[in-house]
Design a protein around this motif. Structure first.
Motif, mmCIF file in Angstrom:
data_model
loop_
_atom_site.group_PDB
_atom_site.id
_atom_site.type_symbol
_atom_site.label_atom_id
_atom_site.label_comp_id
_atom_site.label_asym_id
_atom_site.label_seq_id
_atom_site.Cartn_x
_atom_site.Cartn_y
_atom_site.Cartn_z
ATOM 1 N N TRP A 49 44.744 -5.240 15.381
ATOM 2 C CA TRP A 49 45.458 -6.642 14.494
ATOM 3 C C TRP A 49 44.519 -7.800 15.427
ATOM 4 C CZ3 TRP A 49 46.542 -4.299 9.875
ATOM 5 C CH2 TRP A 49 47.563 -3.511 9.535
ATOM 6 N N PRO C 29 40.601 -4.892 4.658
ATOM 7 C CA PRO C 29 39.967 -3.340 5.044
ATOM 8 C C PRO C 29 39.929 -2.820 5.923
ATOM 9 C CG PRO C 29 38.611 -4.695 3.362
ATOM 10 C CD PRO C 29 39.553 -5.769 4.619
ATOM 11 N N LEU C 32 43.004 -2.832 8.399
ATOM 12 C CA LEU C 32 44.270 -1.746 7.677
ATOM 13 C C LEU C 32 42.665 -0.036 7.387
ATOM 14 C CD1 LEU C 32 45.297 -3.246 4.167
ATOM 15 C CD2 LEU C 32 46.268 -2.639 6.019
ATOM 16 N N TYR C 78 50.381 2.163 4.692
ATOM 17 C CA TYR C 78 48.463 1.431 5.350
ATOM 18 C C TYR C 78 47.666 2.672 3.977
ATOM 19 C CZ TYR C 78 50.309 -0.446 8.799
ATOM 20 O OH TYR C 78 51.276 -1.693 10.121
ATOM 21 N N LEU C 79 47.348 2.875 3.043
ATOM 22 C CA LEU C 79 47.192 3.426 2.165
ATOM 23 C C LEU C 79 47.391 2.730 0.858
ATOM 24 C CD1 LEU C 79 44.419 5.516 1.526
ATOM 25 C CD2 LEU C 79 46.811 6.985 0.288
ATOM 26 N N LEU C 80 48.005 2.986 0.777
ATOM 27 C CA LEU C 80 48.521 2.014 -0.540
ATOM 28 C C LEU C 80 47.904 0.538 -0.575
ATOM 29 C CD1 LEU C 80 52.403 2.678 -1.877
ATOM 30 C CD2 LEU C 80 49.695 3.460 -2.488
ATOM 31 N N PHE C 82 45.658 -0.865 1.570
ATOM 32 C CA PHE C 82 44.278 -0.599 1.692
ATOM 33 C C PHE C 82 43.672 -1.052 0.421
ATOM 34 C CE2 PHE C 82 40.242 1.803 1.799
ATOM 35 C CZ PHE C 82 39.286 1.555 2.542
ATOM 36 N N CYS C 83 44.125 0.350 -0.582
ATOM 37 C CA CYS C 83 43.354 0.417 -1.320
ATOM 38 C C CYS C 83 43.974 -1.123 -2.017
ATOM 39 C CB CYS C 83 44.462 1.460 -2.496
ATOM 40 S SG CYS C 83 44.306 2.998 -2.012
ATOM 41 N N LEU C 86 41.613 -3.973 -1.620
ATOM 42 C CA LEU C 86 40.194 -3.341 -1.776
ATOM 43 C C LEU C 86 39.714 -2.290 -4.123
ATOM 44 C CD1 LEU C 86 38.472 -0.853 0.386
ATOM 45 C CD2 LEU C 86 37.752 -3.575 0.067
ATOM 46 N N VAL C 88 41.452 -0.750 -4.783
ATOM 47 C CA VAL C 88 41.299 1.127 -5.139
ATOM 48 C C VAL C 88 42.045 1.722 -6.198
ATOM 49 C CG1 VAL C 88 40.892 3.685 -4.213
ATOM 50 C CG2 VAL C 88 39.686 1.338 -3.530
ATOM 51 N N PRO C 90 44.521 5.028 -6.602
ATOM 52 C CA PRO C 90 44.117 6.304 -5.587
ATOM 53 C C PRO C 90 44.434 7.294 -6.250
ATOM 54 C CG PRO C 90 46.486 4.697 -4.880
ATOM 55 C CD PRO C 90 45.627 3.776 -5.079
ATOM 56 N N PHE D 47 33.858 1.892 8.062
ATOM 57 C CA PHE D 47 33.653 0.607 7.822
ATOM 58 C C PHE D 47 33.470 0.287 9.501
ATOM 59 C CE2 PHE D 47 36.750 1.568 4.550
ATOM 60 C CZ PHE D 47 36.257 -0.233 4.189
ATOM 61 N N MET D 59 33.048 -2.282 -1.798
ATOM 62 C CA MET D 59 32.469 -1.801 -3.204
ATOM 63 C C MET D 59 32.057 -2.383 -4.115
ATOM 64 S SD MET D 59 35.847 0.138 -2.673
ATOM 65 C CE MET D 59 36.306 0.756 -4.076
ATOM 66 N N VAL D 72 39.867 7.513 0.107
ATOM 67 C CA VAL D 72 40.804 8.026 -0.525
ATOM 68 C C VAL D 72 41.813 8.958 -0.430
ATOM 69 C CG1 VAL D 72 42.424 6.616 -1.629
ATOM 70 C CG2 VAL D 72 41.119 5.284 -0.557
ATOM 71 N N LEU D 76 45.284 11.004 0.572
ATOM 72 C CA LEU D 76 45.765 11.202 -0.548
ATOM 73 C C LEU D 76 46.275 12.703 -0.269
ATOM 74 C CD1 LEU D 76 48.198 10.303 -1.613
ATOM 75 C CD2 LEU D 76 46.629 9.605 -3.855
#
Lengths: 117, 117, 117, 117
Positions: A49, C29, C32, C78-80, C82-83, C86, C88, C90, D47, D59, D72, D76
């Motif tokens: 961070w 991004p 994350l 963190y995946l959500l 990040f998406c 950007l 995205v 998922p 990144f 993107m 991603v 998932l």
């Protein structure tokens, strides 16, 4: 800590340390690769961070400096133990990689060396 | 490759290599910690689906042996470059960590050393 | 917890949570992606020294079961996020990947589908 | 791809996919945690050398957008498969984590909720 440390001696201390505590059965190549990866992530966690300015100043704070050195030590420890169980010489591996990279990414203005591969 | 490699010389080759290609602006502590973590995961990737027996034999196959040495080199390269930009001595960091661990995990049958901290 | 949870509602709770605490400037991004990678490594850390038998029984112990669920939650969070930053989706990304994999790895005994690409 | 995807259906497709190809013996909790961690690192790799501006625009380029969606999907997929083999409900795990975090990090100006634990 005034004595100079060398990699081979530290590697031997790690091997003796694990042997004396009967940890060798856990030190399979796969487990050590996983542990190395976990410790590298813990080093990254310190920075995740931070702004570039904060990251560059991370050694100014004694607590975060200690944490950085501690994670560096863990990464190096698992790398050396991984290499020991598989018989890999990490210094030779690195020297050969730099050789390949000097070929692959010539200095600006330098002609690419003729490829042997 | 008959010459012996030492860590300090390899570290200097890495620094010169990055400087000659103007890569230093990218080599922030945060980016190098991320790259180190990525390379450690690439080393783990080699082992992720292997059984313990397959993992122990990974150096018997020339292709996978090359891949292991290549990823070991990448991990060590980014660790040395990370340490260089932050002024960390990885060998001293490791020696001090082993000292702490010898205190924290005494050998079986050994009395714990009296704590100084 | 008797209500059923859905991904879109949880995603919105995460976004509102970060917004209310002014954490959005940190949620780039790159940060994350780093945080996601760190949390995935923390999940792996739970398993790194376990035998296959111990790993399969990890949910039998309430403390390690809690730790697993906690790290799963962090990875998904963190995946959500990040998406979200950007744009995205998922679920669509995963559906398309499974489509590609069904093409790439036909079931045993199945003729590979003719490639469209 | 106009149908809406839901997590439960995608999870089932992943399970059927692995079963049809006899991949289940490889899908131990430990292997899946390792694979999840490797895929998260591959997402980070996209990144690692980018500036914040380049990262925010990732993107806009079709190739890098595809790569992001692909990684991603992999993260998932392994998360869902990991949860399936251990009987973890990732949505409930996340909902409970957000509950705990709302307690732990009250909104600015909000009184901390009295702790029940």
């Amino acid at each position: 800590m005034t004595r100079r440390h060398d990699l081979a001696a530290l590697r031997q201390r790690l091997i003796d340390f694990a042997a004396a505590r009967d940890w060798r059965p856990f030190h399979t190549p796969k487990n050590l690769a996983a542990a190395l990866s976990v410790e590298a992530a813990e080093l990254l966690e310190i920075f995740q961070w931070l702004t570039p300015e904060q990251a560059a100043a991370v050694m100014d704070d004694p607590d975060s400096a200690h944490r950085v050195r501690d994670e560096v030590a863990d990464v190096l420890a698992y790398l050396l133990q991984f290499c020991a169980v598989l018989g890999v010489d990490p210094l030779t591996a690195l020297a050969e990689k730099i050789d390949r990279n000097e070929h692959r990414f010539p200095r600006p203005g330098e002609r690419p060396a003729p490829s042997s591969g």
